[in-house]
Scaffold this motif. Structure first.
Motif, PDB file in Angstrom:
ATOM      1  N   VAL A  44       0.839  -1.194   0.000  1.00  0.00           N
ATOM      2  CA  VAL A  44       0.000   0.000   0.000  1.00  0.00           C
ATOM      3  C   VAL A  44       0.875   1.246   0.000  1.00  0.00           C
ATOM      4  O   VAL A  44       1.946   1.278   0.611  1.00  0.00           O
ATOM      5  CB  VAL A  44      -0.973   0.031   1.201  1.00  0.00           C
ATOM      6  N   ARG A  45       0.423   2.271  -0.687  1.00  0.00           N
ATOM      7  CA  ARG A  45       1.188   3.508  -0.850  1.00  0.00           C
ATOM      8  C   ARG A  45       1.483   4.190   0.474  1.00  0.00           C
ATOM      9  O   ARG A  45       2.501   4.854   0.629  1.00  0.00           O
ATOM     10  CB  ARG A  45       0.388   4.441  -1.765  1.00  0.00           C
ATOM     11  N   GLU A  46       0.606   4.041   1.431  1.00  0.00           N
ATOM     12  CA  GLU A  46       0.777   4.720   2.714  1.00  0.00           C
ATOM     13  C   GLU A  46       1.931   4.154   3.538  1.00  0.00           C
ATOM     14  O   GLU A  46       2.343   4.753   4.521  1.00  0.00           O
ATOM     15  CB  GLU A  46      -0.517   4.656   3.530  1.00  0.00           C
ATOM     16  N   VAL A  47       2.438   2.986   3.162  1.00  0.00           N
ATOM     17  CA  VAL A  47       3.564   2.384   3.869  1.00  0.00           C
ATOM     18  C   VAL A  47       4.805   2.596   3.013  1.00  0.00           C
ATOM     19  O   VAL A  47       5.033   1.895   2.041  1.00  0.00           O
ATOM     20  CB  VAL A  47       3.329   0.869   4.112  1.00  0.00           C
ATOM     21  N   GLN A  48       5.564   3.620   3.348  1.00  0.00           N
ATOM     22  CA  GLN A  48       6.741   3.945   2.544  1.00  0.00           C
ATOM     23  C   GLN A  48       7.839   4.527   3.423  1.00  0.00           C
ATOM     24  O   GLN A  48       7.570   5.208   4.408  1.00  0.00           O
ATOM     25  CB  GLN A  48       6.398   4.934   1.434  1.00  0.00           C
ATOM     26  N   LEU A  49       9.062   4.245   3.037  1.00  0.00           N
ATOM     27  CA  LEU A  49      10.264   4.755   3.669  1.00  0.00           C
ATOM     28  C   LEU A  49      11.149   5.300   2.562  1.00  0.00           C
ATOM     29  O   LEU A  49      11.275   4.667   1.515  1.00  0.00           O
ATOM     30  CB  LEU A  49      10.983   3.599   4.388  1.00  0.00           C
ATOM     31  N   SER A  50      11.730   6.458   2.771  1.00  0.00           N
ATOM     32  CA  SER A  50      12.660   7.033   1.795  1.00  0.00           C
ATOM     33  C   SER A  50      14.066   7.001   2.363  1.00  0.00           C
ATOM     34  O   SER A  50      14.279   7.320   3.525  1.00  0.00           O
ATOM     35  CB  SER A  50      12.302   8.478   1.466  1.00  0.00           C
ATOM     36  N   VAL A  51      15.023   6.623   1.527  1.00  0.00           N
ATOM     37  CA  VAL A  51      16.442   6.702   1.847  1.00  0.00           C
ATOM     38  C   VAL A  51      17.021   7.686   0.839  1.00  0.00           C
ATOM     39  O   VAL A  51      16.849   7.518  -0.366  1.00  0.00           O
ATOM     40  CB  VAL A  51      17.129   5.325   1.735  1.00  0.00           C
ATOM     41  N   MET A  52      17.652   8.740   1.339  1.00  0.00           N
ATOM     42  CA  MET A  52      18.045   9.805   0.421  1.00  0.00           C
ATOM     43  C   MET A  52      19.368  10.428   0.779  1.00  0.00           C
ATOM     44  O   MET A  52      19.793  10.397   1.923  1.00  0.00           O
ATOM     45  CB  MET A  52      16.952  10.871   0.389  1.00  0.00           C
ATOM     46  N   LYS A  53      19.986  10.982  -0.239  1.00  0.00           N
ATOM     47  CA  LYS A  53      21.139  11.852  -0.049  1.00  0.00           C
ATOM     48  C   LYS A  53      20.580  13.209   0.360  1.00  0.00           C
ATOM     49  O   LYS A  53      19.369  13.380   0.476  1.00  0.00           O
ATOM     50  CB  LYS A  53      21.931  11.957  -1.345  1.00  0.00           C
ATOM     51  N   LEU A  54      21.420  14.181   0.539  1.00  0.00           N
ATOM     52  CA  LEU A  54      20.956  15.529   0.851  1.00  0.00           C
ATOM     53  C   LEU A  54      19.957  15.962  -0.219  1.00  0.00           C
ATOM     54  O   LEU A  54      20.190  15.739  -1.412  1.00  0.00           O
ATOM     55  CB  LEU A  54      22.150  16.485   0.879  1.00  0.00           C
ATOM     56  N   ASP A  55      18.845  16.540   0.187  1.00  0.00           N
ATOM     57  CA  ASP A  55      17.796  16.904  -0.757  1.00  0.00           C
ATOM     58  C   ASP A  55      18.364  17.713  -1.919  1.00  0.00           C
ATOM     59  O   ASP A  55      19.037  18.729  -1.714  1.00  0.00           O
ATOM     60  CB  ASP A  55      16.699  17.704  -0.061  1.00  0.00           C
ATOM     61  N   VAL A  56      18.088  17.260  -3.120  1.00  0.00           N
ATOM     62  CA  VAL A  56      18.693  17.807  -4.332  1.00  0.00           C
ATOM     63  C   VAL A  56      18.303  19.270  -4.578  1.00  0.00           C
ATOM     64  O   VAL A  56      19.085  20.044  -5.111  1.00  0.00           O
ATOM     65  CB  VAL A  56      18.370  16.910  -5.551  1.00  0.00           C
ATOM     66  N   ARG A  57      17.129  19.669  -4.164  1.00  0.00           N
ATOM     67  CA  ARG A  57      16.685  21.040  -4.412  1.00  0.00           C
ATOM     68  C   ARG A  57      16.785  21.928  -3.180  1.00  0.00           C
ATOM     69  O   ARG A  57      17.173  23.084  -3.275  1.00  0.00           O
ATOM     70  CB  ARG A  57      15.238  21.038  -4.914  1.00  0.00           C
ATOM     71  N   ALA A  58      16.438  21.386  -2.025  1.00  0.00           N
ATOM     72  CA  ALA A  58      16.407  22.208  -0.813  1.00  0.00           C
ATOM     73  C   ALA A  58      17.788  22.395  -0.196  1.00  0.00           C
ATOM     74  O   ALA A  58      18.019  23.379   0.504  1.00  0.00           O
ATOM     75  CB  ALA A  58      15.460  21.583   0.217  1.00  0.00           C
ATOM     76  N   GLY A  59      18.690  21.446  -0.420  1.00  0.00           N
ATOM     77  CA  GLY A  59      20.020  21.554   0.145  1.00  0.00           C
ATOM     78  C   GLY A  59      20.104  21.241   1.627  1.00  0.00           C
ATOM     79  O   GLY A  59      21.143  21.436   2.240  1.00  0.00           O
ATOM     80  N   VAL A  60      19.009  20.782   2.217  1.00  0.00           N
ATOM     81  CA  VAL A  60      18.971  20.336   3.609  1.00  0.00           C
ATOM     82  C   VAL A  60      18.222  19.009   3.650  1.00  0.00           C
ATOM     83  O   VAL A  60      17.497  18.673   2.712  1.00  0.00           O
ATOM     84  CB  VAL A  60      18.289  21.354   4.553  1.00  0.00           C
ATOM     85  N   HIS A  61      18.388  18.271   4.747  1.00  0.00           N
ATOM     86  CA  HIS A  61      17.708  16.989   4.884  1.00  0.00           C
ATOM     87  C   HIS A  61      16.431  17.154   5.707  1.00  0.00           C
ATOM     88  O   HIS A  61      16.483  17.672   6.821  1.00  0.00           O
ATOM     89  CB  HIS A  61      18.627  15.970   5.559  1.00  0.00           C
ATOM     90  N   ALA A  62      15.320  16.715   5.151  1.00  0.00           N
ATOM     91  CA  ALA A  62      14.058  16.674   5.904  1.00  0.00           C
ATOM     92  C   ALA A  62      13.954  15.303   6.553  1.00  0.00           C
ATOM     93  O   ALA A  62      14.064  14.277   5.882  1.00  0.00           O
ATOM     94  CB  ALA A  62      12.872  16.918   4.977  1.00  0.00           C
ATOM     95  N   ASP A  63      13.738  15.275   7.864  1.00  0.00           N
ATOM     96  CA  ASP A  63      13.688  14.022   8.614  1.00  0.00           C
ATOM     97  C   ASP A  63      12.411  13.227   8.353  1.00  0.00           C
ATOM     98  O   ASP A  63      12.414  12.000   8.453  1.00  0.00           O
ATOM     99  CB  ASP A  63      13.792  14.314  10.114  1.00  0.00           C
ATOM    100  N   VAL A  64      11.353  13.903   8.034  1.00  0.00           N
ATOM    101  CA  VAL A  64      10.065  13.248   7.822  1.00  0.00           C
ATOM    102  C   VAL A  64       9.298  14.019   6.747  1.00  0.00           C
ATOM    103  O   VAL A  64       9.468  15.229   6.604  1.00  0.00           O
ATOM    104  CB  VAL A  64       9.253  13.170   9.150  1.00  0.00           C
ATOM    105  N   SER A  65       8.494  13.299   5.976  1.00  0.00           N
ATOM    106  CA  SER A  65       7.602  13.934   4.996  1.00  0.00           C
ATOM    107  C   SER A  65       6.165  13.676   5.425  1.00  0.00           C
ATOM    108  O   SER A  65       5.827  12.559   5.814  1.00  0.00           O
ATOM    109  CB  SER A  65       7.812  13.349   3.593  1.00  0.00           C
ATOM    110  N   ILE A  66       5.349  14.703   5.348  1.00  0.00           N
ATOM    111  CA  ILE A  66       3.931  14.582   5.667  1.00  0.00           C
ATOM    112  C   ILE A  66       3.148  15.092   4.473  1.00  0.00           C
ATOM    113  O   ILE A  66       3.276  16.247   4.084  1.00  0.00           O
ATOM    114  CB  ILE A  66       3.560  15.372   6.939  1.00  0.00           C
TER     115      ILE A  66
END
Length: 116
Positions: A44-66
């Motif tokens: 299901v789409r609601e169950v997701q985890l992201s593994v990422m490098k430093l955000d490509v556009r924002a230049g900072v890391h967001a700990d959680v997405s809502i």
């Protein structure tokens, strides 16, 4: 305003090791994405985890997405409350509208809405 999903974002500089861990050891599906972010989940789409490098556009890391259904409303409430907007309200080329806001604990939250 309704929240559609909440997704943790794990900072990684080793996608190969992260893929092995979350796919092979934990048993999540996926591990596909872009050159700076991988998505893992279940059926299901609601169950997701992201593994990422430093955000490509924002230049900072967001700990959680809502993900919310009314981004403008959430943004307006954050601004009115004096919350620190870390990355401005932006329409991203990959189909998201989003902004980053710092919570009272210092956590950076990526608040998103998919383009309809």
């Amino acid at each position: 305003m309704a929240v559609r999903r909440i997704k943790p974002n794990i900072l990684s500089n080793d996608f190969e090791a992260s893929s092995r861990f979350y796919r092979d050891l934990i048993g999540l599906d996926g591990g596909h994405g872009l050159d700076w972010i991988l998505f893992f989940g279940g059926e299901v789409r609601e169950v997701q985890l992201s593994v990422m490098k430093l955000d490509v556009r924002a230049g900072v890391h967001a700990d959680v997405s809502i993900e919310v259904d009314d981004l403008d409303d959430v943004h307006a409430r954050c601004v009115a409350a004096g919350a620190e907007i870390v990355y401005p309200l932006t329409d991203e080329p990959w189909g998201l509208r989003r902004f980053f806001v710092r919570d009272p604990n210092g956590t950076i939250v990526n608040v998103t809405q998919h383009h309809e």
